[in-house]
Design a protein around this motif. Structure first.
Motif, PDB file in Angstrom:
ATOM      1  N   ASN A 113      95.450  77.554  37.102  1.00 44.53           N
ATOM      2  CA  ASN A 113      94.486  78.572  37.789  1.00 44.53           C
ATOM      3  C   ASN A 113      94.947  79.853  37.553  1.00 44.53           C
ATOM      4  O   ASN A 113      95.913  80.203  37.943  1.00 44.53           O
ATOM      5  N   ASP A 125      89.605  75.651  45.074  1.00 42.79           N
ATOM      6  CA  ASP A 125      88.766  74.675  45.433  1.00 42.79           C
ATOM      7  C   ASP A 125      88.696  73.360  44.647  1.00 42.79           C
ATOM      8  O   ASP A 125      88.251  72.489  45.181  1.00 42.79           O
TER       9      ASP A 125
ATOM     10  N   VAL B 152      90.000  76.227  36.339  1.00 42.22           N
ATOM     11  CA  VAL B 152      89.810  77.697  36.825  1.00 42.22           C
ATOM     12  C   VAL B 152      89.092  77.467  38.328  1.00 42.22           C
ATOM     13  O   VAL B 152      87.969  77.182  38.390  1.00 42.22           O
ATOM     14  N   SER B 153      89.586  77.978  39.356  1.00 34.67           N
ATOM     15  CA  SER B 153      89.168  78.051  40.461  1.00 34.67           C
ATOM     16  C   SER B 153      88.750  79.529  40.975  1.00 34.67           C
ATOM     17  O   SER B 153      89.929  80.150  41.067  1.00 34.67           O
ATOM     18  N   VAL B 154      87.720  80.155  41.048  1.00 35.69           N
ATOM     19  CA  VAL B 154      87.449  81.318  41.383  1.00 35.69           C
ATOM     20  C   VAL B 154      87.634  81.550  42.638  1.00 35.69           C
ATOM     21  O   VAL B 154      87.158  80.852  43.576  1.00 35.69           O
ATOM     22  N   PRO B 155      88.418  82.555  43.186  1.00 38.85           N
ATOM     23  CA  PRO B 155      88.604  83.050  44.631  1.00 38.85           C
ATOM     24  C   PRO B 155      87.326  83.360  45.016  1.00 38.85           C
ATOM     25  O   PRO B 155      86.556  84.281  44.157  1.00 38.85           O
ATOM     26  N   LEU B 158      86.015  86.950  44.177  1.00 32.02           N
ATOM     27  CA  LEU B 158      85.331  87.211  43.007  1.00 32.02           C
ATOM     28  C   LEU B 158      84.172  86.367  42.754  1.00 32.02           C
ATOM     29  O   LEU B 158      84.033  86.085  41.665  1.00 32.02           O
ATOM     30  N   LEU B 161      82.044  85.921  39.490  1.00 30.45           N
ATOM     31  CA  LEU B 161      82.631  85.879  38.216  1.00 30.45           C
ATOM     32  C   LEU B 161      82.580  84.484  37.513  1.00 30.45           C
ATOM     33  O   LEU B 161      82.919  83.784  38.351  1.00 30.45           O
ATOM     34  N   CYS B 163      84.232  82.578  34.241  1.00 33.81           N
ATOM     35  CA  CYS B 163      85.045  82.732  33.232  1.00 33.81           C
ATOM     36  C   CYS B 163      84.347  82.116  31.879  1.00 33.81           C
ATOM     37  O   CYS B 163      84.911  82.269  30.808  1.00 33.81           O
TER      38      CYS B 163
END
Lengths: 140, 219
Positions: A113, A125, B152-155, B158, B161, B163
């Motif tokens: 990540n 998550d 990908v884990s977007v916080p 953001l 967003l 990717c």
């Protein structure tokens, strides 16, 4: 099975990094505040180290399981110094498989990540979702 | 006393004329100046390790994130990188497909993106291609769970967003270098059926593409 998972990354032998994530996956698990979870994980980490030194047989491997009347604790030590703990109801089988699967999930959804910084608490998550699904399948 | 010379050998020991085995070795090597572009274009290995891509992509995002101010900035950087890939992907896929004709209609170009291009990149066709009802120049390419976003884990900080802007750039590269200038953007579909991962690529063609097709009577 009630399973509560702690993660306590640590370098061998002495310095312990703070735990990155601790989650409850069952309504029966004790509700710990994050501070208590930190203390709990640090204690378990220290316990594992002590047990390693305490072994009367030379060349002992690190603690793998701890069984008590009210719970079972399983631990996984990785080659990189990471420690995974899971606390479950007594008599739960197959926890080492669960831990290894959790380690694979960590490598996939946390380490790849881009928004995760090493040694910070884990808030990914996809990781949480996958872990929830993994633990839902643990045989009772 | 003078040393006796064995027959067939020159003084000093080594022959000046290249021997037969040396000539064969020289022929087997590529001529001087040959480089990778002189070799035939191979079929290529069909698969790449997803973990390897995951790590490189993650590092690229971190690199761009450190040099961006906002989420939009980061998406623009990802998109620019994807554009460069898209231009090359179109050439490669067209070559490997072996089709004698190139696409001249915008729907054909989109079908090309959804089918052969997507298949060569991700191993499957894109999930859906839709036309936006209200606008003549807008289309949706829908992907349920983009491969690039797998790890990908977007916080939450953001939240807007996506990717997959990288893939949007690839689509734009394919379309623009194929003669269909367009803008492509990636949007996360927040509806519950998408499961939080569904991505919609909005393709908006430039007016000259629409005008061109209308003039040719292909509307």
């Amino acid at each position: 099975a009630a399973a509560r998972t702690h993660r306590a990354p640590t370098t061998a032998p002495a310095r312990a990094r703070p735990p990155a994530s601790a989650q409850n996956f069952s309504p029966n698990a004790a509700k710990l505040k994050s501070n208590d979870q930190l203390m709990c994980a640090s204690t378990l980490n220290g316990l594992a180290l002590i047990l390693k030194e305490l072994s009367p047989v030379g060349g002992a491997r690190p603690m793998a399981a701890l069984e008590a009347t009210s719970f079972t604790l399983a631990a996984l030590d990785t080659a990189t110094g990471l420690k995974f703990f899971v606390v479950a109801e007594p008599g739960t089988q197959g926890l080492d498989v669960v831990l290894r699967a959790a380690y694979v999930l960590y490598c996939d959804y946390v380490l790849k990540n881009p928004f995760y910084e090493l040694d910070m608490p884990i808030h990914c998550d996809r990781f949480d979702a996958r872990l929830g699904r993994l633990l839902a399948d643990v045989p009772r | 006393r003078r040393p006796r010379l064995t027959p067939g050998r020159h003084r000093g020991g080594r022959a000046a004329v290249p021997q037969r085995h040396e000539l064969a070795a020289m022929r087997a090597q590529p001529p001087k100046g040959a480089s990778i572009v002189d070799r035939p274009l191979s079929k290529g290995r069909q698969e790449v390790s997803q973990s390897a891509f995951g790590y490189i992509f993650s590092e690229f995002i971190q690199y761009s994130l450190a040099r961006s101010d906002t989420a939009n900035d980061l998406e623009t950087k990802l998109e620019e990188a994807g554009y460069a890939v898209g231009v090359r992907v179109l050439e490669l896929v067209s070559f490997r497909e072996g089709k004698p004709r190139r696409e001249t209609r915008r729907l054909g170009a989109l079908q090309n993106v959804r089918g052969p291009v997507w298949k060569s990149l991700f191993g499957k066709q894109a999930d859906a291609l839709e036309k936006v009802v209200d606008n003549d120049d807008e289309y949706h390419i829908i992907e349920q769970d983009p491969l690039v976003n797998q790890y990908v884990s977007v916080p939450p900080a953001l939240a807007n967003l996506n990717c997959a802007a990288y893939v949007a750039g690839i689509i734009r590269g394919v379309l623009c270098s194929g003669g269909f200038p367009a803008q492509v953007s990636a949007h996360t579909d927040s509806s519950p059926e998408g499961g939080g991962t569904r991505t919609i690529f909005l393709v908006k063609f430039a007016p000259e593409v629409i005008a061109r097709e209308q003039a040719r009577g292909l509307a």
